[in-house]
Design a protein around this motif. Structure first.
Motif: not given
Length: 136
Positions: A67-75, A104-119
């Motif tokens: 997670v680069l920025q903000g907050a991500i809710e994940s399951q 994105n867990a926030s209703a007011t702020e953006p969120a950003k992730i870096l996804a790294v795949f080994v594929v």
């Protein structure tokens, strides 16, 4: 292998449900000491409150998320409850994992992730959305 990123981006755009999230390819390279495998990274930006439809990644894909920025809710299916990951946190999804909640867990702020795949190098569609979760 130079055309792999444009193919990944095209597949992501075609497979993605209607959403405001944006996917920007960042890096791809064959892993020379693991025949048939590649490392692929993408930056995903989620506008405030933006959800991601339930999905799976390529069957060969081991996915590490930072997670680069903000907050991500994940399951991921099988986890007892959703978890909120904040800037600086990371998590992974094993090959074949069913990502049932991502937003994105926030209703007011953006969120950003870096996804790294080994594929597997020949996997073209890195994300496949559930039919019932696919937005028209």
């Amino acid at each position: 292998m130079k055309i792999f990123l444009p193919v990944v981006m095209a597949c992501a755009m075609l497979a993605a449900p209607a959403s405001a999230e944006s996917v920007t390819p960042k890096f791809e390279h064959v892993i020379t000491n693991i025949p048939g495998k590649s490392l692929v990274t993408a930056e995903v930006t989620f506008p405030p409150g933006d959800p991601s439809a339930p999905h799976r990644h390529a069957k060969s894909a081991f996915l590490y998320v930072y997670v680069l920025q903000g907050a991500i809710e994940s399951q991921v299916e099988g986890e007892p409850a959703p978890h909120v990951y904040r800037a600086g946190d990371s998590f992974f999804e094993a090959p074949g994992a069913h990502h049932v909640l991502g937003r994105n867990a926030s209703a007011t702020e953006p969120a950003k992730i870096l996804a790294v795949f080994v594929v597997d190098s020949n996997d073209k569609a890195l994300t496949v959305y559930d039919k019932e979760g696919h937005k028209p």
